[in-house]
Scaffold this motif. Structure first.
Motif, mmCIF file in Angstrom:
data_model
loop_
_atom_site.group_PDB
_atom_site.id
_atom_site.type_symbol
_atom_site.label_atom_id
_atom_site.label_comp_id
_atom_site.label_asym_id
_atom_site.label_seq_id
_atom_site.Cartn_x
_atom_site.Cartn_y
_atom_site.Cartn_z
ATOM 1 N N LEU A 1 -32.946 -8.540 31.371
ATOM 2 C CA LEU A 1 -31.702 -9.319 31.417
ATOM 3 C C LEU A 1 -30.482 -8.438 31.153
ATOM 4 O O LEU A 1 -29.446 -8.589 31.807
ATOM 5 N N LEU A 2 -30.601 -7.508 30.214
ATOM 6 C CA LEU A 2 -29.511 -6.574 29.948
ATOM 7 C C LEU A 2 -29.212 -5.720 31.184
ATOM 8 O O LEU A 2 -28.048 -5.536 31.548
ATOM 9 N N CYS A 3 -30.236 -5.230 31.814
ATOM 10 C CA CYS A 3 -30.047 -4.419 33.033
ATOM 11 C C CYS A 3 -29.377 -5.242 34.133
ATOM 12 O O CYS A 3 -28.529 -4.721 34.863
ATOM 13 N N ARG A 4 -29.720 -6.516 34.234
ATOM 14 C CA ARG A 4 -29.063 -7.371 35.236
ATOM 15 C C ARG A 4 -27.589 -7.593 34.890
ATOM 16 O O ARG A 4 -26.738 -7.577 35.780
ATOM 17 N N ARG A 5 -27.301 -7.832 33.600
ATOM 18 C CA ARG A 5 -25.902 -8.028 33.201
ATOM 19 C C ARG A 5 -25.069 -6.773 33.458
ATOM 20 O O ARG A 5 -23.902 -6.860 33.809
ATOM 21 N N LEU A 6 -25.663 -5.613 33.298
ATOM 22 C CA LEU A 6 -24.962 -4.354 33.541
ATOM 23 C C LEU A 6 -24.993 -3.950 35.022
ATOM 24 O O LEU A 6 -24.518 -2.869 35.366
ATOM 25 N N LYS A 7 -25.598 -4.828 35.857
ATOM 26 C CA LYS A 7 -25.705 -4.604 37.304
ATOM 27 C C LYS A 7 -26.406 -3.277 37.626
ATOM 28 O O LYS A 7 -26.007 -2.537 38.516
ATOM 29 N N GLU B 1 -35.703 -9.275 27.534
ATOM 30 C CA GLU B 1 -34.312 -9.028 27.152
ATOM 31 C C GLU B 1 -33.781 -7.743 27.790
ATOM 32 O O GLU B 1 -32.618 -7.674 28.188
#
Length: 186
Positions: free
Chosen positions: A86-92, A83
């Motif tokens: 995934l959060l780091c990816r969503r925040l680019k 998770e």
């Protein structure tokens, strides 16, 4: 935390309340980031390290509680890590150029038969030539004095000489490859 599968995320109605999984997760992540794997060392750090005292809210779980948390919630801890990624990816926060390196150490196998430089190759060739000369001297002595060497040793010596000559030929091929290598070694 309940959705990720942590045990005891909802407190029991009876008995003393257990440590909340969020506290133990903070402790576990702190240990991971600071390379403290031992639950006994984490227990010690929770008692003496001000950063960890603040992080855990002055709670000091013992080593058995920390070890049991890891053992019982391994799947949930992996889900938390997933998770987080995934959060780091969503925040680019991750770019295509991000490289991750771990601290694994592997024992290398680089013995004398697998590593060749010019100096090592010449030394090995000289050693093989000396061995061939020594075996040839033994065969010459056997020709001059037939009783000095048992008859069954002569075929063994000839076999050894052929083996050494094959090794010299192989080293010659390696020398050609080594000369073509950009750094002068194989």
């Amino acid at each position: 935390l309940v959705g990720l599968g942590f045990e005891r995320a909802t407190p029991s109605l009876v008995g003393r309340p257990a440590y909340h999984p969020s506290t133990l997760l903070k402790l576990y992540i702190y240990g991971y980031l600071n390379r403290i794997q031992s639950s006994r060392r984490l227990e010690r750090e929770a008692r003496r390290n001000l950063e960890l005292i603040w992080l855990t809210g002055r709670l000091t779980p013992d080593f058995k509680t920390i070890a049991d948390f890891r053992k019982d919630n391994g799947v949930a801890i992996r889900k938390v890590c997933r998770e987080f990624v995934l959060l780091c990816r969503r925040l680019k926060l991750f770019a295509d150029a991000t490289v991750a390196i771990d601290g694994s150490k592997f024992k290398a196998v680089n013995n004398r038969d697998k590593n060749f430089t010019d100096r090592k190759l010449q030394a090995r060739m000289e050693q093989l030539e000396q061995s061939i000369a020594r075996y040839m001297d033994e065969l010459d002595r056997a020709d001059r004095e037939p009783t000095s060497l048992p008859d069954e040793r002569i075929p063994h010596l000839k076999e050894k000489i052929e083996s050494l000559k094959a090794q010299v030929q192989k080293l010659g091929e390696i020398e050609v490859r080594m000369r073509a290598a950009p750094d002068g070694q194989i």
